[in-house]
Design an enzyme around this catalytic site. Structure first.
Site, short mmCIF file in Angstrom:
data_model
loop_
_atom_site.label_atom_id
_atom_site.label_comp_id
_atom_site.label_asym_id
_atom_site.label_seq_id
_atom_site.Cartn_x
_atom_site.Cartn_y
_atom_site.Cartn_z
N HIS A 75 0.83 -1.22 0.00
CA HIS A 75 0.00 0.00 0.00
C HIS A 75 0.86 1.27 0.00
CE1 HIS A 75 0.82 -0.34 4.30
NE2 HIS A 75 0.48 0.93 4.40
N ALA A 121 12.91 -27.03 4.92
CA ALA A 121 13.77 -25.86 5.00
C ALA A 121 13.68 -25.06 3.70
CB ALA A 121 15.21 -26.28 5.26
#
Length: 174
Positions: A75, A121
């Site tokens: 934004h 991972a």
């Protein structure tokens, strides 16, 4: 302002606790996250910016370097386009029972990780993870089943350091 300062102090305190077991105890004692179940372990030293938007259920282990992202700052860029006012967006993350999240995985907003899950991972979790699964990759995709992995690990033997080095070189010299 006082409440903000208190939160920042707690975040700093977590980062300064070097022992991960003590760090986890501090996190639980001070209610850093929205909720935490039994047998919770949190190895990262950095607390997400919106920890109250994260829930951990029972028997959850989070390895080092895992990042939880609860918000989107796009934004800031959109508001400078001159095309209207764009709102800050945030979302929740929920981690169900019996979940392991591997090192350097990233969990994005509005994600629910089902029970009996392993997140590999480096995985980037962009959507809900179904129960009884193993996910890996960018974006994370199901690569296996949790219960099959449990069966496979039941017969594992514990090795000392020298045995591990011997196995390592034995495999490399094949």
């Amino acid at each position: 302002m006082k409440q903000y300062t208190k939160k920042q102090f707690k975040r700093l305190r977590v980062a300064l606790i070097f022992d991960s077991k003590r760090r986890t105890k501090y996190i639980v004692k001070h209610n850093i996250f929205e909720s935490v179940g039994d047998n919770f372990f949190f190895q990262p030293r950095i607390i997400p910016s919106d920890p109250k938007l994260i829930r951990f259920h029972n028997n959850v282990s989070v390895a080092s370097g895992v990042t939880f992202i609860n918000h989107d700052l796009v934004h800031n860029v959109l508001n400078n386009l001159g095309e209207g006012e764009f709102a800050y967006t945030a979302g929740c993350i929920e981690i169900m029972d019996n979940v392991f999240i591997g090192s350097n995985a990233t969990i994005l907003p509005n994600v629910k990780i089902g029970p009996n899950v392993i997140v590999a991972a480096g995985a980037v979790v962009t959507k809900d993870v179904p129960e009884n699964s193993i996910v890996a990759g960018v974006p994370a995709k199901v690569i296996g089943k949790f219960d099959e992995y449990v069966e496979k690990r039941k017969d594992n033997v514990t090795y000392n350091n020298q045995q591990l080095w011997d196995l390592f070189y034995e495999e490399k010299n094949r």
